[in-house]
Motif scaffolding. Structure first.
Motif, PDB file in Angstrom:
ATOM      1  N   ARG A   1     -24.632  32.505   5.326  1.00 37.97           N
ATOM      2  CA  ARG A   1     -26.177  32.761   5.226  1.00 37.97           C
ATOM      3  C   ARG A   1     -26.618  32.814   6.604  1.00 37.97           C
ATOM      4  O   ARG A   1     -26.031  32.236   7.717  1.00 37.97           O
TER       5      ARG A   1
ATOM      6  N   GLU B   1     -30.098  33.043   8.387  1.00 38.29           N
ATOM      7  CA  GLU B   1     -31.677  32.656   8.175  1.00 38.29           C
ATOM      8  C   GLU B   1     -32.115  32.339   9.722  1.00 38.29           C
ATOM      9  O   GLU B   1     -31.479  32.265  10.527  1.00 38.29           O
TER      10      GLU B   1
ATOM     11  N   THR C   1     -39.510  35.220   9.238  1.00 36.88           N
ATOM     12  CA  THR C   1     -38.539  34.172   8.826  1.00 36.88           C
ATOM     13  C   THR C   1     -37.858  34.597   7.501  1.00 36.88           C
ATOM     14  O   THR C   1     -38.570  34.933   6.286  1.00 36.88           O
ATOM     15  N   GLN C   2     -36.617  34.457   7.400  1.00 39.25           N
ATOM     16  CA  GLN C   2     -35.774  34.918   6.235  1.00 39.25           C
ATOM     17  C   GLN C   2     -34.610  34.119   6.134  1.00 39.25           C
ATOM     18  O   GLN C   2     -34.279  33.527   6.979  1.00 39.25           O
ATOM     19  N   SER C   3     -34.243  34.186   4.825  1.00 39.42           N
ATOM     20  CA  SER C   3     -32.881  33.457   4.507  1.00 39.42           C
ATOM     21  C   SER C   3     -32.093  34.639   3.552  1.00 39.42           C
ATOM     22  O   SER C   3     -32.684  34.973   2.398  1.00 39.42           O
TER      23      SER C   3
ATOM     24  N   PHE D   1     -31.152  38.523  -0.624  1.00 39.36           N
ATOM     25  CA  PHE D   1     -32.235  37.914   0.164  1.00 39.36           C
ATOM     26  C   PHE D   1     -32.571  36.884  -0.774  1.00 39.36           C
ATOM     27  O   PHE D   1     -32.998  36.984  -2.169  1.00 39.36           O
ATOM     28  N   LEU D   2     -32.784  35.621  -0.212  1.00 34.52           N
ATOM     29  CA  LEU D   2     -33.308  34.320  -1.083  1.00 34.52           C
ATOM     30  C   LEU D   2     -34.731  34.285  -0.442  1.00 34.52           C
ATOM     31  O   LEU D   2     -35.639  33.943  -1.412  1.00 34.52           O
ATOM     32  N   THR D   3     -35.086  34.385   0.800  1.00 34.54           N
ATOM     33  CA  THR D   3     -36.459  34.571   1.016  1.00 34.54           C
ATOM     34  C   THR D   3     -36.583  35.769   2.386  1.00 34.54           C
ATOM     35  O   THR D   3     -35.572  35.697   3.167  1.00 34.54           O
ATOM     36  N   PRO D   4     -37.482  36.420   2.252  1.00 35.54           N
ATOM     37  CA  PRO D   4     -38.621  36.725   1.416  1.00 35.54           C
ATOM     38  C   PRO D   4     -38.305  37.255   0.231  1.00 35.54           C
ATOM     39  O   PRO D   4     -37.038  37.918   0.261  1.00 35.54           O
ATOM     40  N   PRO D   5     -38.904  37.411  -0.805  1.00 33.35           N
ATOM     41  CA  PRO D   5     -38.548  38.265  -2.056  1.00 33.35           C
ATOM     42  C   PRO D   5     -38.396  39.752  -1.741  1.00 33.35           C
ATOM     43  O   PRO D   5     -39.005  40.194  -1.051  1.00 33.35           O
TER      44      PRO D   5
END
Length: 150
Positions: free
Chosen positions: A38, A40, A52-54, A74-78
């Motif tokens: 991961r 992030e 900010t991303q994950s 991508f978990l975040t952002p969509p």
């Protein structure tokens, strides 16, 4: 002044909804899972421009060790756009091409896990047999079998 030179192409990136399904597909194609992690935080978002991303990523490598495919979920952002089902003449990054040993045998195996042939397998002169397939999530993948090398 010496001109900076390109050293190599590191990888091609693909964004998917299901990392697990896509890893299984590319493993069946012949790539090896090199690592999964991961990524992030704010530092990663500075590279991509997303803030900010994950993102969960898997790096897969070809048997010769020279080429890699970075698969990202991508978990975040969509995810904001989807062009997986675009035809081959759409603008932007669209497909990745692999050279394979036996295109017919590979197609049989990949069809069993959901791949669909786009068009047909064609022969280019006496050099290659080529085709496009749709893999998991409609990803466009090119396959090429070099003739006269067996």
């Amino acid at each position: 002044m010496t001109k900076n030179k390109l050293l190599r192409m590191d990888n091609v990136g693909i964004v998917v909804e299901s990392l697990d399904e896509t890893i299984l597909f590319f493993a069946e194609l012949g790539l090896k899972l090199e690592g999964r992690t991961r990524v992030e935080g704010e530092w990663a978002g500075r590279v991509t421009g997303l803030g900010t991303q994950s993102v969960e990523i898997a790096m897969m490598v070809t048997p010769d060790g020279h080429s890699r495919l970075e698969i990202s979920q991508f978990l975040t952002p969509p995810v904001v756009s989807d062009h997986r089902n675009a035809p081959v003449n759409a603008l932007g990054y669209l497909r990745v091409m692999f050279t394979v040993e036996d295109i017919d045998e590979l197609l049989d195996r990949l069809r069993k896990i959901g791949a669909e042939l786009v068009g047909e397998v064609v022969q280019y002169e006496s050099s290659y047999r080529l085709c496009y397939i749709r893999g998991p999530e409609g990803l466009l993948i090119g396959l090429a079998e070099q003739l006269g090398t067996k």
